[in-house]
Design a protein around this motif. Structure first.
Motif, PDB file in Angstrom:
ATOM      1  N   VAL A  84       0.378  -8.383 -11.108  1.00 57.64           N
ATOM      2  CA  VAL A  84       0.605  -9.343 -10.023  1.00 57.64           C
ATOM      3  C   VAL A  84      -0.713  -9.979  -9.583  1.00 57.64           C
ATOM      4  O   VAL A  84      -0.797 -11.198  -9.373  1.00 57.64           O
ATOM      5  CB  VAL A  84       1.302  -8.650  -8.835  1.00 57.64           C
ATOM      6  CG1 VAL A  84       1.379  -9.585  -7.627  1.00 57.64           C
ATOM      7  CG2 VAL A  84       2.706  -8.197  -9.235  1.00 57.64           C
ATOM      8  N   ASP A  91       1.243  -7.443  -4.190  1.00 58.59           N
ATOM      9  CA  ASP A  91       2.495  -6.720  -3.971  1.00 58.59           C
ATOM     10  C   ASP A  91       2.246  -5.526  -3.056  1.00 58.59           C
ATOM     11  O   ASP A  91       1.698  -4.507  -3.477  1.00 58.59           O
ATOM     12  CB  ASP A  91       3.087  -6.254  -5.303  1.00 58.59           C
ATOM     13  CG  ASP A  91       4.514  -5.755  -5.158  1.00 58.59           C
ATOM     14  OD1 ASP A  91       4.970  -5.583  -4.011  1.00 58.59           O
ATOM     15  OD2 ASP A  91       5.188  -5.540  -6.185  1.00 58.59           O
ATOM     16  N   GLY A 135      11.938  -6.040  -7.246  1.00 58.43           N
ATOM     17  CA  GLY A 135      10.830  -6.808  -7.799  1.00 58.43           C
ATOM     18  C   GLY A 135      11.241  -8.235  -8.123  1.00 58.43           C
ATOM     19  O   GLY A 135      10.475  -9.185  -7.875  1.00 58.43           O
ATOM     20  N   ASN A 138      11.392 -10.253  -4.976  1.00 59.55           N
ATOM     21  CA  ASN A 138      10.030 -10.656  -4.600  1.00 59.55           C
ATOM     22  C   ASN A 138       9.563 -11.856  -5.423  1.00 59.55           C
ATOM     23  O   ASN A 138       9.042 -12.838  -4.896  1.00 59.55           O
ATOM     24  CB  ASN A 138       9.055  -9.492  -4.814  1.00 59.55           C
ATOM     25  CG  ASN A 138       9.140  -8.434  -3.739  1.00 59.55           C
ATOM     26  OD1 ASN A 138       9.580  -8.691  -2.634  1.00 59.55           O
ATOM     27  ND2 ASN A 138       8.714  -7.226  -4.067  1.00 59.55           N
ATOM     28  N   GLY A 139       9.754 -11.746  -6.744  1.00 61.51           N
ATOM     29  CA  GLY A 139       9.294 -12.805  -7.629  1.00 61.51           C
ATOM     30  C   GLY A 139       9.998 -14.118  -7.384  1.00 61.51           C
ATOM     31  O   GLY A 139       9.359 -15.192  -7.399  1.00 61.51           O
ATOM     32  N   ALA A 149       2.943 -14.527  -1.154  1.00 63.69           N
ATOM     33  CA  ALA A 149       3.262 -13.234  -1.763  1.00 63.69           C
ATOM     34  C   ALA A 149       3.064 -12.074  -0.795  1.00 63.69           C
ATOM     35  O   ALA A 149       3.854 -11.118  -0.783  1.00 63.69           O
ATOM     36  CB  ALA A 149       2.410 -13.024  -3.013  1.00 63.69           C
ATOM     37  N   THR A 153       6.220  -9.645   0.172  1.00 65.12           N
ATOM     38  CA  THR A 153       6.208  -8.223  -0.172  1.00 65.12           C
ATOM     39  C   THR A 153       6.051  -7.335   1.062  1.00 65.12           C
ATOM     40  O   THR A 153       6.496  -6.187   1.058  1.00 65.12           O
ATOM     41  CB  THR A 153       5.104  -7.917  -1.197  1.00 65.12           C
ATOM     42  OG1 THR A 153       3.829  -8.323  -0.676  1.00 65.12           O
ATOM     43  CG2 THR A 153       5.364  -8.647  -2.499  1.00 65.12           C
ATOM     44  N   THR A 240       8.374 -14.562 -11.720  1.00 68.83           N
ATOM     45  CA  THR A 240       9.490 -13.683 -11.363  1.00 68.83           C
ATOM     46  C   THR A 240       9.499 -12.434 -12.241  1.00 68.83           C
ATOM     47  O   THR A 240       9.715 -11.315 -11.758  1.00 68.83           O
ATOM     48  CB  THR A 240      10.822 -14.430 -11.515  1.00 68.83           C
ATOM     49  OG1 THR A 240      10.813 -15.606 -10.694  1.00 68.83           O
ATOM     50  CG2 THR A 240      11.997 -13.550 -11.099  1.00 68.83           C
ATOM     51  N   TYR A 243       6.672  -9.914 -11.159  1.00 58.86           N
ATOM     52  CA  TYR A 243       7.044  -9.113  -9.991  1.00 58.86           C
ATOM     53  C   TYR A 243       8.162  -8.130 -10.339  1.00 58.86           C
ATOM     54  O   TYR A 243       8.206  -7.018  -9.796  1.00 58.86           O
ATOM     55  CB  TYR A 243       7.467 -10.019  -8.838  1.00 58.86           C
ATOM     56  CG  TYR A 243       6.303 -10.613  -8.085  1.00 58.86           C
ATOM     57  CD1 TYR A 243       5.750  -9.962  -6.991  1.00 58.86           C
ATOM     58  CD2 TYR A 243       5.740 -11.826  -8.483  1.00 58.86           C
ATOM     59  CE1 TYR A 243       4.667 -10.506  -6.305  1.00 58.86           C
ATOM     60  CE2 TYR A 243       4.659 -12.375  -7.815  1.00 58.86           C
ATOM     61  CZ  TYR A 243       4.124 -11.710  -6.721  1.00 58.86           C
ATOM     62  OH  TYR A 243       3.057 -12.247  -6.055  1.00 58.86           O
ATOM     63  N   SER A 246       6.525  -5.153 -11.817  1.00 54.59           N
ATOM     64  CA  SER A 246       5.929  -4.326 -10.766  1.00 54.59           C
ATOM     65  C   SER A 246       6.986  -3.452 -10.095  1.00 54.59           C
ATOM     66  O   SER A 246       6.781  -2.255  -9.863  1.00 54.59           O
ATOM     67  CB  SER A 246       5.233  -5.215  -9.730  1.00 54.59           C
ATOM     68  OG  SER A 246       4.612  -4.436  -8.723  1.00 54.59           O
TER      69      SER A 246
END
Length: 350
Positions: A84, A91, A135, A138-139, A149, A153, A240, A243, A246
């Motif tokens: 990330v 993140d 994840g 988030n993305g 970001a 997150t 995307t 993330y 992650s």
């Protein structure tokens, strides 16, 4: 009539050609300033120092094994954070995603009786799916909604932890299948299986980031997002996916944490994101994107682990680990700033 030739000046290449000593000195300077060299040297100094202070207890097999186990869980989170950060993102949610994934894993295993490998593998699938889903959310919010970001997150951090507490009523869950608990303590040639899994993940992640088109696109996005778009890289989809990776690794860390500790430990992962970020930054990743390696993260991850273990054995309370993590994180950010300034002011000599 005789023409007299004037002496010609030496060519620029001959006049300015550096001697071998200058070249060697420059190469040595680059090596000693390389993030991997700096962080490896710091790790060796710490290890030797704590060995002198704490004696055999620090370098004993039980303590080494405990450090490897503790470091393996954080390493999985740190690898995801490294991906990330290379994209110039961040993140903060990985610790809560770990907890949430672990909670859903236990709930799923409890629903089928929490016995044997079928239940344990179901728990693994659920943990991976939960982590990947968070994840991906988030993305998508970062890439498609163009939200910051850190804000995204941070929101996921609170939401995932809150949902985990809603599901459990705020109580830790301990219904882990015996085979899964055995996996948490089993070893291969004296090395815990959890450590082997983390090492394999690090190896694969390092190869992907360094030697594949996916890795090159990741660096390109972090270096210059607009240029990556013009080059035809599907930036939004790629972000995307990064993330998602992650979150997926956080889900795997949640399942492995259950195997090692036998409990969801809801309150015990508040510093995981900071520890993972510290590992990535110490290993040479830049908050400005485009720079970072999994190898550096592996070595950077060892420094907070060694510090925490050495300080506890030296007699300091475990609460000092939080202070140490914060100080090391600030130091890592400062090192990142110094490296960036050096790259900015460095110009070829005329």
């Amino acid at each position: 009539m005789t023409t007299t030739r004037e002496p010609q000046p030496a060519t620029a290449s001959a006049a300015e050609a550096p001697d071998s000593q200058t070249v060697s000195t420059g190469r040595l300077t680059r090596i000693t300033q390389h993030p991997l060299f700096v962080v490896t040297t710091a790790l060796i100094v710490l290890f030797v120092g704590f060995t002198v202070v704490n004696g055999p207890t620090f370098i004993g097999v039980p303590n080494i094994r405990n450090m490897l186990l503790a470091g393996s869980i954080i390493l999985l989170l740190a690898i995801g954070i490294t991906y990330v950060i290379v994209t110039a993102g961040f993140d903060l949610s990985v610790g809560s995603v770990l907890v949430f994934s672990g909670v859903l894993s236990v709930v799923a295993m409890r629903a089928v009786g929490a016995e044997g490998w079928p239940a344990a593998l179901l728990g693994l699938v659920v943990a991976l799916a939960a982590g990947a889903a968070l994840g991906a959310i988030n993305g998508a919010l970062v890439a498609y909604a163009d939200l910051n970001a850190i804000i995204v997150t941070l929101g996921t951090l609170g939401a995932a932890l809150g949902l985990a507490q809603v599901v459990t009523g705020g109580q830790d869950l301990n219904d882990v299948p015996p085979v899964m608990a055995d996996f948490g303590v089993d070893r291969v040639l004296g090395v815990p299986l959890v450590v082997v899994v983390a090492a394999l993940v690090a190896l694969i992640a390092g190869i992907v980031l360094r030697s594949t088109a996916f890795g090159r696109h990741t660096y390109a996005i972090g270096s210059n997002k607009e240029a990556a778009v013009r080059a035809g890289i599907p930036v939004k989809r790629h972000l995307t996916t990064v993330y998602l990776i992650s979150g997926l690794l956080a889900g795997l860390a949640g399942w492995l944490s259950l195997a090692v500790y036998g409990t969801t430990n809801i309150a015990g992962h508040s510093l995981d994101a900071l520890s993972g970020a510290t590992a990535a930054l110490l290993g040479g990743a830049s908050l400005f994107g485009g720079i970072g390696t999994v190898a550096g993260t592996v070595i950077g991850n060892a420094i907070p682990v060694v510090l925490a273990s050495g300080l506890v054995i030296a007699g300091l309370q475990s609460f000092w680990q939080q202070a140490v993590t914060g100080v090391v994180l600030i130091g890592a950010v400062y090192l990142d700033r110094i490296r960036r300034l050096r790259r900015t002011v460095r110009r070829p000599k005329r």
